[in-house]
Design a protein around this motif. Structure first.
Motif, mmCIF file in Angstrom:
data_model
loop_
_atom_site.group_PDB
_atom_site.id
_atom_site.type_symbol
_atom_site.label_atom_id
_atom_site.label_comp_id
_atom_site.label_asym_id
_atom_site.label_seq_id
_atom_site.Cartn_x
_atom_site.Cartn_y
_atom_site.Cartn_z
ATOM 1 N N GLN A 72 0.572 -1.214 -0.100
ATOM 2 C CA GLN A 72 0.088 -0.055 -0.054
ATOM 3 C C GLN A 72 1.017 0.850 0.053
ATOM 4 O OE1 GLN A 72 -3.336 -0.190 2.861
ATOM 5 N NE2 GLN A 72 -3.059 -2.190 3.101
ATOM 6 N N GLY A 73 2.285 1.007 -0.164
ATOM 7 C CA GLY A 73 2.974 2.431 0.102
ATOM 8 C C GLY A 73 4.020 2.283 1.194
ATOM 9 N N VAL A 74 5.188 2.843 1.060
ATOM 10 C CA VAL A 74 6.203 3.192 2.075
ATOM 11 C C VAL A 74 6.530 4.510 2.082
ATOM 12 C CG1 VAL A 74 8.429 2.647 2.709
ATOM 13 C CG2 VAL A 74 7.267 0.990 1.729
ATOM 14 N N SER A 75 6.261 5.248 3.416
ATOM 15 C CA SER A 75 6.532 6.477 3.414
ATOM 16 C C SER A 75 7.878 6.996 3.775
ATOM 17 C CB SER A 75 5.366 7.214 4.628
ATOM 18 O OG SER A 75 5.705 6.529 5.696
ATOM 19 N N ALA A 76 8.828 6.175 4.691
ATOM 20 C CA ALA A 76 10.048 6.413 5.066
ATOM 21 C C ALA A 76 10.739 5.167 5.328
ATOM 22 C CB ALA A 76 10.004 7.549 6.136
ATOM 23 N N SER A 81 20.890 1.519 14.183
ATOM 24 C CA SER A 81 21.445 0.513 15.027
ATOM 25 C C SER A 81 20.870 0.286 16.305
ATOM 26 C CB SER A 81 22.959 1.077 15.154
ATOM 27 O OG SER A 81 23.879 0.328 15.982
ATOM 28 N N ILE A 82 20.538 -1.215 16.454
ATOM 29 C CA ILE A 82 19.986 -1.523 17.556
ATOM 30 C C ILE A 82 20.472 -2.655 17.983
ATOM 31 C CG2 ILE A 82 17.513 -2.176 18.621
ATOM 32 C CD1 ILE A 82 16.237 -0.679 16.296
ATOM 33 N N GLY A 83 21.136 -2.741 19.309
ATOM 34 C CA GLY A 83 21.767 -3.931 19.744
ATOM 35 C C GLY A 83 22.990 -4.329 19.115
ATOM 36 N N GLY A 84 23.639 -3.286 18.304
ATOM 37 C CA GLY A 84 25.021 -3.571 17.495
ATOM 38 C C GLY A 84 24.555 -4.124 16.167
ATOM 39 N N GLN A 85 23.274 -4.290 15.981
ATOM 40 C CA GLN A 85 22.978 -4.917 14.677
ATOM 41 C C GLN A 85 22.113 -3.647 13.732
ATOM 42 O OE1 GLN A 85 23.421 -8.115 13.463
ATOM 43 N NE2 GLN A 85 24.693 -8.220 15.051
ATOM 44 N N PRO A 86 22.383 -3.702 12.546
ATOM 45 C CA PRO A 86 21.527 -2.663 11.573
ATOM 46 C C PRO A 86 20.111 -3.208 11.342
ATOM 47 C CG PRO A 86 22.983 -4.141 10.163
ATOM 48 C CD PRO A 86 23.276 -4.489 11.778
ATOM 49 N N TRP A 87 19.283 -2.344 11.351
ATOM 50 C CA TRP A 87 18.003 -2.791 11.279
ATOM 51 C C TRP A 87 17.309 -1.568 10.488
ATOM 52 C CZ3 TRP A 87 14.656 -6.760 13.346
ATOM 53 C CH2 TRP A 87 15.386 -7.614 14.259
ATOM 54 N N TYR A 88 16.377 -1.924 9.626
ATOM 55 C CA TYR A 88 15.505 -1.107 8.820
ATOM 56 C C TYR A 88 14.210 -0.611 9.500
ATOM 57 C CZ TYR A 88 18.117 -2.072 4.511
ATOM 58 O OH TYR A 88 19.210 -2.184 3.756
ATOM 59 N N GLN A 89 14.070 0.685 9.985
ATOM 60 C CA GLN A 89 12.796 1.174 10.325
ATOM 61 C C GLN A 89 12.115 1.723 9.347
ATOM 62 O OE1 GLN A 89 13.133 5.194 12.227
ATOM 63 N NE2 GLN A 89 12.520 4.318 14.102
ATOM 64 N N VAL A 90 10.825 0.993 9.256
ATOM 65 C CA VAL A 90 9.858 1.474 8.047
ATOM 66 C C VAL A 90 8.719 1.745 8.469
ATOM 67 C CG1 VAL A 90 8.961 0.300 5.953
ATOM 68 C CG2 VAL A 90 11.098 -0.733 6.733
ATOM 69 N N LEU A 92 5.099 2.851 6.946
ATOM 70 C CA LEU A 92 4.260 2.633 5.982
ATOM 71 C C LEU A 92 2.967 3.418 5.857
ATOM 72 C CD1 LEU A 92 3.910 -1.345 6.539
ATOM 73 C CD2 LEU A 92 5.471 -0.078 4.944
ATOM 74 N N ASN A 93 2.457 3.631 4.723
ATOM 75 C CA ASN A 93 1.239 4.389 4.673
ATOM 76 C C ASN A 93 -0.006 3.829 5.115
ATOM 77 O OD1 ASN A 93 2.722 6.004 2.687
ATOM 78 N ND2 ASN A 93 1.870 5.168 1.053
ATOM 79 N N ALA A 94 -0.175 2.665 5.514
ATOM 80 C CA ALA A 94 -1.065 2.030 6.215
ATOM 81 C C ALA A 94 -0.915 2.119 7.683
ATOM 82 C CB ALA A 94 -1.161 0.286 5.722
ATOM 83 N N SER A 95 0.126 2.484 8.340
ATOM 84 C CA SER A 95 0.079 2.458 9.586
ATOM 85 C C SER A 95 0.980 3.633 10.227
ATOM 86 C CB SER A 95 0.721 1.293 9.874
ATOM 87 O OG SER A 95 1.195 1.057 11.414
ATOM 88 N N ARG A 96 0.644 4.097 11.265
ATOM 89 C CA ARG A 96 1.517 5.290 11.952
ATOM 90 C C ARG A 96 2.662 4.720 12.761
ATOM 91 N NH1 ARG A 96 -2.113 9.434 15.121
ATOM 92 N NH2 ARG A 96 -0.104 10.449 14.960
ATOM 93 N N SER A 97 2.654 3.573 13.296
ATOM 94 C CA SER A 97 3.792 2.966 13.977
ATOM 95 C C SER A 97 4.646 2.367 13.029
ATOM 96 C CB SER A 97 3.385 1.992 14.976
ATOM 97 O OG SER A 97 2.522 0.809 14.297
ATOM 98 N N ALA A 98 6.091 2.457 13.503
ATOM 99 C CA ALA A 98 7.138 1.916 12.724
ATOM 100 C C ALA A 98 7.202 0.395 12.666
ATOM 101 C CB ALA A 98 8.476 2.601 13.085
ATOM 102 N N GLN A 99 7.761 -0.034 11.447
ATOM 103 C CA GLN A 99 7.689 -1.481 11.429
ATOM 104 C C GLN A 99 9.445 -1.830 11.165
ATOM 105 O OE1 GLN A 99 5.294 -3.934 11.487
ATOM 106 N NE2 GLN A 99 3.882 -1.858 11.757
#
Length: 237
Positions: A72-76, A81-90, A92-99
Motif C-alpha cells: 500500500q506504499g512506504v512513506s519512509a 543501529s539496535i543492539g549492535g545490529q543494523p535494522w530498517y525502520q520502515v 508505511l502508509n497503512a500504519s502510523r507505527s514503525a515496522q
C-alpha cells in the motif's frame, strides 16, 4: 463621561483582577528562574555506538517486501543501529507505527521499537540502566503539547531526583528530560501562566481570554482617567 464613575470602575476592576496580573508577573519570574536552572531542550543526536554498514546483507526493497502492508506504499525508511545490529525502520502508509526489519537476515520484529527507545534513553543518561514506565500516544500534565512529538516512551532512572526522559524513535532522540525539581518549577509556571489547574481546555481558554480582556479594560480605564483628571492648562491673561 462621569469622572467619578471611571475612577470607581478603575479602582474596583483593578482590585478584582489584580490577582491575574500578579499571577502573570509571577509566571514571568518563574520563567526567568527556569532559564537559569533548567537545561535547554535536548538536541537530536544519532543513537547507538555507530552503524557497521558491512553487516547489511539486505537491500531496502528486499526488506520492505517482508511487510505485507508495504504493497500500500512506504512513506519512509531509516537505518537504525539496535543492539549492535543494523535494522530498517520502515514507516508505511497503512500504519502510523514503525515496522522493523533486520538488515542482516530479514527478520521482522516489532519489539525492536522499545529496544531502540531504551538504547536512546540509556545513552542520553551516560549508559545508566533505565526502566520503561509509560508509552504516550497523547499529551498529559507533564509531557505537554509544546513538546509536539508523539508517540513517545517514558523511561525512569532510579536516582534521588527521579530523573525521567521521553524518547521518540521516529526522531531517534530524547524529546524531554526532567526530574522532580524541574517539574516543580514547570508546574508552578503552567498554573500561573496558563491556568493549568483548570483541567478542561475549553473552560481554561475561556477563563484566560476573559481575564486577559478584563485587564485590558482596567488598563484602558486608567489611561482614560489620566486624561480626564490631568490639570488643565492655565490660560495666559
Amino acid at each position: 463621561m462621569n469622572k467619578n464613575f471611571v475612577r470607581k470602575a478603575h479602582r474596583w476592576l483593578g482590585l478584582i483582577f489584580s490577582l491575574t496580573i500578579l499571577m502573570s508577573a509571577g509566571s514571568g519570574v518563574i520563567h526567568n528562574v527556569m532559564t537559569r536552572t533548567q537545561a535547554p531542550p535536548p538536541s537530536a543526536r544519532p543513537s547507538g555506538q555507530g552503524l557497521n554498514v558491512s553487516q547489511i546483507q539486505m537491500g531496502v526493497a528486499e526488506a520492505t517486501a517482508k511487510l505485507p502492508e508495504a504493497a500500500q506504499g512506504v512513506s519512509a525508511v531509516n537505518v537504525r543501529s539496535i543492539g549492535g545490529q543494523p535494522w530498517y525502520q520502515v514507516y508505511l502508509n497503512a500504519s502510523r507505527s514503525a515496522q522493523y526489519v533486520s538488515a542482516v537476515d530479514g527478520r521482522v520484529d516489532a519489539a525492536q521499537d522499545e529496544a531502540y527507545a531504551k538504547e536512546i534513553a540509556s545513552a542520553f543518561l551516560g549508559g545508566a540502566q533505565v526502566e520503561k514506565t509509560d508509552f504516550l500516544t497523547a499529551f498529559n500534565n507533564e509531557y505537554i503539547n509544546i513538546f509536539r512529538i508523539l508517540p513517545v516512551y517514558r523511561f525512569d532512572l532510579k536516582d534521588e531526583l527521579n530523573t525521567r526522559v521521553y524518547v521518540s524513535t521516529m526522531t531517534g532522540s530524547v524529546t524531554r528530560h526532567t526530574d522532580d525539581g524541574r517539574q516543580f518549577e514547570a508546574r508552578i509556571f503552567t498554573n500561573f501562566h496558563k491556568f493549568g489547574f483548570i483541567p478542561n481546555k475549553d473552560v481554561r481558554d475561556f477563563v484566560l481570554t476573559t481575564l486577559t480582556f478584563a485587564t485590558c479594560v482596567v488598563s484602558l480605564s486608567g489611561i482614560v482617567l489620566f486624561f480626564m483628571t490631568r490639570p488643565k492648562k492655565r490660560q495666559m491673561p
